[in-house]
Design a protein around this motif. Structure first.
Motif, mmCIF file in Angstrom:
data_model
loop_
_atom_site.group_PDB
_atom_site.id
_atom_site.type_symbol
_atom_site.label_atom_id
_atom_site.label_comp_id
_atom_site.label_asym_id
_atom_site.label_seq_id
_atom_site.Cartn_x
_atom_site.Cartn_y
_atom_site.Cartn_z
ATOM 1 N N UNK A 297 0.828 -1.216 0.000
ATOM 2 C CA UNK A 297 0.000 0.000 0.000
ATOM 3 C C UNK A 297 0.859 1.262 0.000
ATOM 4 N N UNK A 298 2.041 1.169 0.647
ATOM 5 C CA UNK A 298 2.972 2.300 0.580
ATOM 6 C C UNK A 298 3.441 2.505 -0.862
ATOM 7 N N UNK A 299 3.633 1.392 -1.569
ATOM 8 C CA UNK A 299 4.062 1.494 -2.970
ATOM 9 C C UNK A 299 2.997 2.195 -3.819
ATOM 10 N N UNK A 300 1.731 1.885 -3.538
ATOM 11 C CA UNK A 300 0.637 2.526 -4.280
ATOM 12 C C UNK A 300 0.687 4.041 -4.048
ATOM 13 N N UNK A 301 0.879 4.420 -2.784
ATOM 14 C CA UNK A 301 0.946 5.847 -2.453
ATOM 15 C C UNK A 301 2.177 6.489 -3.093
ATOM 16 N N UNK A 302 3.301 5.774 -3.087
ATOM 17 C CA UNK A 302 4.541 6.327 -3.667
ATOM 18 C C UNK A 302 4.396 6.552 -5.163
ATOM 19 N N UNK A 303 3.729 5.607 -5.798
ATOM 20 C CA UNK A 303 3.490 5.736 -7.244
ATOM 21 C C UNK A 303 2.684 7.010 -7.533
ATOM 22 N N UNK A 304 1.655 7.215 -6.725
ATOM 23 C CA UNK A 304 0.805 8.380 -6.900
ATOM 24 C C UNK A 304 1.586 9.669 -6.581
#
Ligand SMILES: [Zn+2]
Length: 242
Positions: free
Chosen positions: A197-204
């Motif tokens: 989920x951190x990766x999803x936020x980082x992508x955004x």
């Protein structure tokens, strides 16, 4: 009738890629909807019934006007004649003006096939004599916006979703069976790692930096965009050093 319809393979794909944009569009007063192609029964974690409940909870958080499922077999989606007919009927019934979907070339075969099928069906839905036996009228072909997720593609545009980021993450967490759960004994997947989920936020966050905002969601379209005022468009904040 739906203004913007998000067509994705599984009941968490929308949240992972266009959740912030759907919330933003809703805040402008547009009618937003989700059409899942499968029920995600091939998923390593969760049950079909449990995932449907999670999807319903996520739809409430995203304030979707509609969430439907086409019920095609997970892992076996192809742009064959029967599947295309189902999707064309959904398009003619819901009459979206814009359709969001996966990117072409995605590593998941369902995603890849749906991206192609959506392109074909938006066109077929506009043909008067296609599947005319149902009595459904043809529609104006909606424009297709592809998300950028697993392949390197330059986005055509990035939507500033800063204001909606937390709510998007809440919608994602509603799919609790699919993500990190320290108490779960179910097998690990690509999505269940602590970092996901951190990766999803980082992508955004990354796509946000491209337009000089905190969080952004990227899209590409294949058609040329009809711009009314290029000055207004080209003087919006962007990161010229990215
Ligand atoms: Zn998926």
């Amino acid at each position: 009738m739906i203004d913007i319809l998000a067509v994705f393979a599984h009941p968490d794909d929308l949240e992972l890629s266009v959740g912030g944009t759907m919330l933003k569009l809703k805040s402008f007063g547009h009618k937003t909807g989700a059409l899942e192609i499968t029920r995600g029964e091939m998923g390593t974690r969760g049950t079909v019934e449990g995932r449907a409940i999670e999807a319903e909870a996520a739809a409430k958080i995203l304030m979707l006007d509609l969430r439907e499922n086409l019920g095609l077999p997970d892992g076996h989606v192809f742009a064959d004649d029967d599947s295309r007919r189902e999707l064309v009927r959904a398009f003619r019934r819901l009459k979206p003006k814009v359709v969001f979907t996966h990117q072409t070339g995605d590593s998941h075969p369902d995603h890849e096939h749906i991206a192609q099928m959506v392109r074909e069906c938006t066109r077929l839905a506009a043909m008067k004599n296609y599947d005319f036996e149902t009595g459904e009228e043809k529609i104006a072909p909606p424009i297709v916006g592809h998300t950028v997720f697993s392949r390197l593609v330059s986005p055509t545009f990035v939507v500033d979703v800063t204001e909606f980021h937390q709510r998007k993450m809440d919608a994602l967490r509603a799919h609790a069976s699919q993500f990190f759960d320290p108490n779960s004994t179910a097998p690990e997947t690509m999505l269940t790692g602590k970092r996901f989920l951190d990766d999803v936020a980082s992508r955004s966050r990354y796509f946000g930096t491209l337009i000089g905002v905190e969080y952004g969601e990227p899209f590409y379209v294949r058609e040329a965009l009809n711009v009314d005022d290029p000055f207004a468009l080209l003087t919006r904040p962007m990161n010229l050093y990215s």
